[in-house]
Scaffold this motif. Sequence first.
Motif, mmCIF file in Angstrom:
data_model
loop_
_atom_site.group_PDB
_atom_site.id
_atom_site.type_symbol
_atom_site.label_atom_id
_atom_site.label_comp_id
_atom_site.label_asym_id
_atom_site.label_seq_id
_atom_site.Cartn_x
_atom_site.Cartn_y
_atom_site.Cartn_z
ATOM 1 N N ARG A 97 11.619 52.388 25.138
ATOM 2 C CA ARG A 97 12.323 53.659 25.008
ATOM 3 C C ARG A 97 12.723 53.955 23.568
ATOM 4 O O ARG A 97 12.613 55.077 23.103
ATOM 5 N N TRP A 98 13.216 52.935 22.844
ATOM 6 C CA TRP A 98 13.686 53.188 21.478
ATOM 7 C C TRP A 98 12.528 53.508 20.544
ATOM 8 O O TRP A 98 12.681 54.285 19.605
ATOM 9 N N ALA A 101 11.730 57.092 21.248
ATOM 10 C CA ALA A 101 12.739 57.955 20.626
ATOM 11 C C ALA A 101 12.424 58.151 19.146
ATOM 12 O O ALA A 101 12.579 59.252 18.599
#
Length: 214
Positions: A97-98, A101
Motif C-alpha cells: 500500500r505505501w 501511495a
Amino acid sequence: MAHDLANLLGDVGPLVFYLAVWGLVFAGTALFVGVFIPFITGDSLLFGAGLLTGTNPKLSIWVLAIGVGIAAVLGDQVGFWLGRRLGRPYLTRRGGRWVQAGVRRAERFYELFGWWSVVISRYIPWGRVFIPPIAGISAMKYWRFFTANVVGALSWGVLITVIGYFAAVDPSVRPVAYIVAGVVILASIVAGVRAWVLDRRSRRTAGEEAGRPR
C-alpha cells in the motif's frame, strides 16, 4: 554511511569503490532499490562518498562525481523505458500500500509540474524512483525527458558529492558546505510535502465535486 564507505574502500581499493557507489546510484532508480533503502542510494551515500574522497588522496572527486551523475542519468533512463514498454501494470506490481501511495503522489507531481517534475524529483527520495517510469507511462516525449533527466541527475549527483568533498577538504568552507547540504535536503523535503498537500487538496476537491447534486 561515511564509516561504511571507508571500510569498503580499505577492503577493495578505489576502482571497486567507484563502481560500488555508481552501482548503488544506478540501482536506486533502475532496479527500484531506492524504494526500500533510500538512505544508501541517495543523498547520504553521495555526501558520505564526497567526505571520504576529501580525506583520501587515492580518490578523485571529479571521477566520482561525474560517474555518479552518469549513473543517475542511466538509472532514470531504464525507469523511463520500462514505464513506456510495460505501462501502468509495471508500477502496480511494485509492492504494498505505501508503495502504491508513493506512485499516486508521483503521478500527481508529474501532472502538476511536467518537465520540471523530472528535474525536481532527483532531490526527493520517492520522486526519483517513481517519476521516470511515470513519465514513460504518460508518453512524455523522449527528448523532453532526456533533457530534464540530464539537468536533474547531473546537478543532484555532482552537487551533493562535491559538497561532501569540500566539507572534508577545506575547513574554511566546511560550514558553508554543511549549510548548502542542509538547504538541499530541506528543499527536497519541502517539495515532497508540497506535492502531498496538493495531492490531498486535489482529492478533497474531486470528492466535493462528486458529492454535489447534478
